[in-house]
Design a protein around this motif. Structure first.
Motif, PDB file in Angstrom:
ATOM      1  N   SER A  10       0.862  -1.182   0.000  1.00 19.72           N
ATOM      2  CA  SER A  10       0.000   0.000   0.000  1.00 19.72           C
ATOM      3  C   SER A  10       0.897   1.229   0.000  1.00 19.72           C
ATOM      4  O   SER A  10       2.114   1.123   0.142  1.00 19.72           O
ATOM      5  N   LEU A  68      -7.282  -8.120   7.064  1.00 15.57           N
ATOM      6  CA  LEU A  68      -7.023  -7.362   5.842  1.00 15.57           C
ATOM      7  C   LEU A  68      -8.056  -6.246   5.679  1.00 15.57           C
ATOM      8  O   LEU A  68      -7.695  -5.116   5.333  1.00 15.57           O
ATOM      9  N   LYS A  69      -9.311  -6.532   5.952  1.00 17.21           N
ATOM     10  CA  LYS A  69     -10.357  -5.504   5.823  1.00 17.21           C
ATOM     11  C   LYS A  69     -10.124  -4.373   6.827  1.00 17.21           C
ATOM     12  O   LYS A  69     -10.324  -3.205   6.501  1.00 17.21           O
ATOM     13  N   GLU A  72      -7.306  -2.314   5.544  1.00 16.82           N
ATOM     14  CA  GLU A  72      -7.776  -1.543   4.389  1.00 16.82           C
ATOM     15  C   GLU A  72      -8.481  -0.255   4.832  1.00 16.82           C
ATOM     16  O   GLU A  72      -8.402   0.763   4.150  1.00 16.82           O
ATOM     17  N   ARG A  73      -9.140  -0.297   5.979  1.00 19.10           N
ATOM     18  CA  ARG A  73      -9.841   0.886   6.500  1.00 19.10           C
ATOM     19  C   ARG A  73      -8.909   1.813   7.292  1.00 19.10           C
ATOM     20  O   ARG A  73      -9.288   2.927   7.632  1.00 19.10           O
ATOM     21  N   HIS A  77      -2.985   3.774   5.396  1.00 16.07           N
ATOM     22  CA  HIS A  77      -2.785   3.074   4.128  1.00 16.07           C
ATOM     23  C   HIS A  77      -3.702   3.632   3.042  1.00 16.07           C
ATOM     24  O   HIS A  77      -4.882   3.877   3.280  1.00 16.07           O
ATOM     25  N   ASN A  78      -3.152   3.783   1.845  1.00 14.54           N
ATOM     26  CA  ASN A  78      -3.926   4.108   0.645  1.00 14.54           C
ATOM     27  C   ASN A  78      -3.594   3.074  -0.421  1.00 14.54           C
ATOM     28  O   ASN A  78      -2.500   2.511  -0.433  1.00 14.54           O
ATOM     29  N   LEU A  80      -4.367  -0.034  -1.215  1.00 15.61           N
ATOM     30  CA  LEU A  80      -3.924  -1.360  -0.806  1.00 15.61           C
ATOM     31  C   LEU A  80      -4.178  -2.367  -1.921  1.00 15.61           C
ATOM     32  O   LEU A  80      -5.261  -2.405  -2.500  1.00 15.61           O
TER      33      LEU A  80
END
Length: 153
Positions: A10, A68-69, A72-73, A77-78, A80
């Protein structure tokens, strides 16, 4: 229990102005990993290479996807991208660690993974393994770097 491994990369959200700010951000990430990962049986490594994060996580299949979810939030991180997911016989990473690339000046523009968008799952795993075993050009953020009591639950 089915043991699995996944890897992703990411981009870091926002700019880090100096090493002290970077250390505070990375300690926050390490603290969250130390708080969340052991109680879920997750191990792995996070590589920080300039604007890129490369992460490998290992653990029970039923817990990797929700993790992982959650990542992702995470606002750190951008963009991903999951590079792969595999069932494994044993762990490659026995704990959870953060490594920051600190290359010598002559290698400053050479990233661990030059084009993460083109890297295969195997290349990401091998890079993470190599970096976690290396000492040159790597700064590891340790649990001992956390303020007293941080990361404990």
């Amino acid at each position: 229990m089915l043991l699995c491994r996944f890897a992703f990369f990411s981009r870091r959200a926002g700019q880090v102005s100096d090493r002290d700010e970077e250390d505070r951000e990375l300690l926050h990430i390490l603290e969250a990993g130390l708080r969340n990962n052991p109680r879920h049986g997750l191990t792995g490594v996070l590589l920080v290479d300039g604007p890129h994060f490369v992460q490998v996580l290992e653990g029970p299949r039923s817990l990797l996807y929700p993790t992982l979810k959650r990542i992702e939030r995470n606002p750190h991180h951008n963009d991903l991208v999951l590079t792969g997911y595999s069932e494994i016989d044993g762990r490659m990473f026995d704990d959870w660690s953060v490594f920051v690339r600190t290359p010598p000046a002559r290698l400053a523009g050479t990233p661990w993974i030059p084009n993460p968008e083109l890297a295969t799952h195997g290349q990401v795993i091998e890079t993470a393994r190599r970096v976690s075993c290396g000492k040159t050009g790597v700064r590891q953020i340790h649990a001992g770097d956390l303020p007293s009591g941080a990361g404990q639950t």
